[in-house]
Design a protein around this motif. Structure first.
Motif, mmCIF file in Angstrom:
data_model
loop_
_atom_site.group_PDB
_atom_site.id
_atom_site.type_symbol
_atom_site.label_atom_id
_atom_site.label_comp_id
_atom_site.label_asym_id
_atom_site.label_seq_id
_atom_site.Cartn_x
_atom_site.Cartn_y
_atom_site.Cartn_z
ATOM 1 N N MET A 1 0.845 -1.194 0.000
ATOM 2 C CA MET A 1 0.000 0.000 0.000
ATOM 3 C C MET A 1 0.888 1.254 0.000
ATOM 4 N N LEU A 2 0.483 2.245 -0.784
ATOM 5 C CA LEU A 2 1.236 3.484 -0.874
ATOM 6 C C LEU A 2 0.528 4.583 -0.090
ATOM 7 N N VAL A 3 1.305 5.290 0.755
ATOM 8 C CA VAL A 3 0.770 6.405 1.543
ATOM 9 C C VAL A 3 1.721 7.586 1.407
ATOM 10 N N LYS A 4 1.143 8.796 1.336
ATOM 11 C CA LYS A 4 1.956 10.012 1.302
ATOM 12 C C LYS A 4 1.779 10.790 2.594
ATOM 13 N N VAL A 5 2.901 11.119 3.226
ATOM 14 C CA VAL A 5 2.884 11.992 4.399
ATOM 15 C C VAL A 5 3.821 13.160 4.089
ATOM 16 N N TYR A 6 3.743 14.202 4.903
ATOM 17 C CA TYR A 6 4.459 15.424 4.558
ATOM 18 C C TYR A 6 5.349 15.901 5.700
ATOM 19 N N GLY A 7 6.581 16.244 5.320
ATOM 20 C CA GLY A 7 7.526 16.882 6.226
ATOM 21 C C GLY A 7 8.009 18.171 5.588
ATOM 22 N N SER A 8 9.161 18.653 6.023
ATOM 23 C CA SER A 8 9.660 19.912 5.477
ATOM 24 C C SER A 8 11.169 19.993 5.653
ATOM 25 N N ALA A 9 11.825 20.665 4.704
ATOM 26 C CA ALA A 9 13.270 20.902 4.786
ATOM 27 C C ALA A 9 13.510 22.402 4.777
ATOM 28 N N LEU A 81 9.608 10.929 12.860
ATOM 29 C CA LEU A 81 8.169 10.787 13.097
ATOM 30 C C LEU A 81 7.403 10.726 11.781
ATOM 31 N N THR A 82 7.859 11.470 10.788
ATOM 32 C CA THR A 82 7.224 11.443 9.461
ATOM 33 C C THR A 82 7.277 10.028 8.885
ATOM 34 N N PHE A 83 8.483 9.427 8.901
ATOM 35 C CA PHE A 83 8.640 8.066 8.381
ATOM 36 C C PHE A 83 7.805 7.063 9.168
ATOM 37 N N ALA A 84 7.869 7.173 10.497
ATOM 38 C CA ALA A 84 7.165 6.203 11.350
ATOM 39 C C ALA A 84 5.671 6.210 11.078
ATOM 40 N N MET A 85 5.069 7.394 10.968
ATOM 41 C CA MET A 85 3.628 7.469 10.712
ATOM 42 C C MET A 85 3.297 6.974 9.305
ATOM 43 N N GLY A 86 4.187 7.238 8.353
ATOM 44 C CA GLY A 86 3.971 6.727 6.998
ATOM 45 C C GLY A 86 4.028 5.219 6.941
ATOM 46 N N ALA A 89 0.884 3.756 8.557
ATOM 47 C CA ALA A 89 -0.290 3.935 7.700
ATOM 48 C C ALA A 89 -0.224 3.023 6.490
ATOM 49 N N ALA A 90 0.970 2.894 5.875
ATOM 50 C CA ALA A 90 1.105 2.059 4.678
ATOM 51 C C ALA A 90 0.948 0.580 4.993
ATOM 52 N N SER A 91 1.306 0.183 6.222
ATOM 53 C CA SER A 91 1.140 -1.221 6.636
ATOM 54 C C SER A 91 -0.216 -1.459 7.298
ATOM 55 N N GLN A 92 -1.086 -0.446 7.268
ATOM 56 C CA GLN A 92 -2.464 -0.512 7.768
ATOM 57 C C GLN A 92 -2.557 -0.831 9.268
#
Length: 512
Positions: A1-9, A81-86, A89-92
């Protein structure tokens, strides 16, 4: 499953939104792409431990994480935290219907708690600009991000709070602050006050003139004369910061990670005093991953260089361009960043290696040649960029033992603020010009007109002191500030005379 989450640089003092695409599919492996640095790559270990210690797990499948745009260098540990939540979510393991409405940033500890990040304010500004609903970040940075109105800011302590927010609809406590109220409430509190300074009335006058026109100043005197004490009190007589200046200053300190925990908007002008062993990169900014230096951290405030000749000559020379342009540009092969650096330079120095003037009665004496060699460590072009040179003499016992307090910073600041207002009105049609020290040749010709006797006075001073064209401009700027303090529309002879005497290092025979 593909999920998009957002961070910032953060690049320079601006933020760029990063789209983190997480794909969990059949297979084995953990692949992170998108130009991450080592700190980003190491996130997998922190994420694995944090999830396990909170009764979740990294799925035993093939995980591909892409950080777009892929041609921008990503650095730091704030994407944990961005990666962890993604991944969750992607692993449901959690619901992800609204996860794309938020910017999610934070460094994970192994127990799932969060560590503060850098650049929370510019990230929040960019998130608001791009229409995100909210910003989830460590609690220590929440007040800093909450400065941005119209963006829901949630400060959290542990990853479980974020998981329950998306999975079970648990309410997070929103951080809200009244930016204007907090800012204006803190304006009047002063850490240092000129009322504490005994004697030194002429030096206080110099400081007032420097503050009124935004002029750079150098204090020359023996140890214990009060140079550092006076310099520390200069920010207290500068006009209070405007809300716009406070936002600019807070952004720079946010990017550098210098905002204290649970502090929102900076309401006092910064005062930076680096040690003389500082490198040129630390002073002007830069590095492999560019960071603002001391001159940018002093933006809208004061940079104090104590014992100026002890600084490495190369370090001082790199300040010449930022002093003129009031910004510093750092160029790399792939990108260029510009940091603002509009600061007042206050320098202090002893007149000789021994610390004392050429006085036979001094504890340590130096010859004229030793004093000249010591002073030659500072280049002429740099001294030319310092508008006011003033000698500071030790305070006599009678003044030190006086019970009566001197004039306080609030009273001096009122006069300075009125003079600055005159300058704001004068330059209102000219963009990026706010006070006298910023005037260029065209403005000097327009606003620093002298009558014939004053011209003759300045001509004599120029010839006797052998002053450069830049020193000529500095004298006129300082005279204009003295006239503004006196509420005078034109520069008179006494204003010019006082300005000329503030060029101590240019006077012949100064070395004795």
């Amino acid at each position: 499953m593909l999920v998009k989450v957002y961070g910032s640089a953060v690049f320079g003092v601006e933020a760029t939104t990063i789209t983190v695409e997480v794909n969990v599919a059949a297979g084995i492996g953990y692949h992170l792409v998108g130009l991450p640095d080592n700190a980003v790559k190491e996130s997998s270990y922190r994420i694995t431990a944090a999830l396990q210690n909170n009764k979740y797990k990294l799925p035993g499948k093939k995980i591909i994480i892409n950080m777009a745009p892929a041609d921008l260098r990503k650095e730091g540990s704030a994407y944990d935290l961005t990666f962890a939540m993604g991944i969750l979510a992607a692993s449901q393991q959690i619901k992800a219907e609204t996860i794309s409405d938020y910017i999610i940033m934070g460094e994970l500890s192994l127990d799932g708690s969060l560590q503060p990040i850098k650049g929370a304010l510019p990230i929040a500004i960019q998130a608001k600009k791009e229409g995100f609903k909210g910003f989830i970040l460590p609690e220590q940075n929440a007040r800093e991000a909450a400065i941005v109105a119209g963006l829901e800011v949630y400060g959290i302590n542990n990853i479980t709070q974020v998981i329950e927010f998306f999975n079970a609809g648990r309410e997070l406590e929103r951080t809200q602050i009244n930016t204007r109220e907090v800012f204006y409430n803190n304006l009047e509190s002063l850490e240092h006050d000129f009322a504490d300074v005994r004697g030194q009335e002429s030096i206080k006058r110099c400081m007032e003139i420097a503050a009124a026109g935004g002029h750079n100043i150098i204090l020359i005197g023996p140890p214990g004369a009060g140079k550092t004490m006076l310099a520390k009190r200069l920010p207290s007589i500068l006009p209070p910061m405007t809300l716009q200046e406070a936002l600019e200053t807070t952004k720079i300190h946010s990017v550098a990670g210098r905002i204290k925990d649970n502090v929102g908007l900076m309401s006092h002008r910064p005062f930076r005093s680096p040690h003389h062993t500082i490198s040129d990169v630390a002073l002007v900014g830069g590095g492999a991953y560019p960071q603002p230096g001391e001159i940018s951290l002093s933006h809208n405030g004061v940079l104090f260089l104590d014992e100026l000749p002890e600084f490495k000559r190369g370090v001082l020379e790199v300040m010449r361009q930022p002093l003129e342009d009031r910004e510093v540009t750092i160029s790399r092969a792939r990108f260029t960043v510009t940091y603002p650096s509009s600061f007042m330079l206050v320098a202090s120095m002893n007149p000789s290696p021994g610390g004392y003037f050429n006085d036979p009665g001094a504890p340590v004496t130096s010859t004229a040649s030793e004093m000249q060699r010591y002073l030659s460590r500072i280049s002429g072009p740099l001294l030319d960029r310092i508008d006011i040179h003033i000698e500071v003499t030790p305070v006599p016992f009678e003044k030190l033992s006086e019970e009566r307090k001197g004039e306080g910073s609030i009273q001096i600041r009122d006069r300075v603020t009125k003079a600055r207002q005159i300058q704001s009105d004068r330059f209102r049609e000219i963009e990026h010009l706010h006070y006298n020290a910023q005037m260029g040749p065209r403005q000097i010709r327009e606003f620093c007109i002298l009558d014939e006797p004053s011209k003759q006075l300045l001509k004599t001073a120029m010839e006797r002191l052998n002053l450069s064209a830049r020193a000529y401009d500095r004298i006129l700027k300082v005279a204009r500030s003295i006239a503004d303090l006196g509420q005078s529309e034109s520069i008179k002879g006494d204003h010019l005379s006082e300005a000329i005497q503030y060029r101590s290092l240019d006077r012949e025979g100064w070395l004795g």
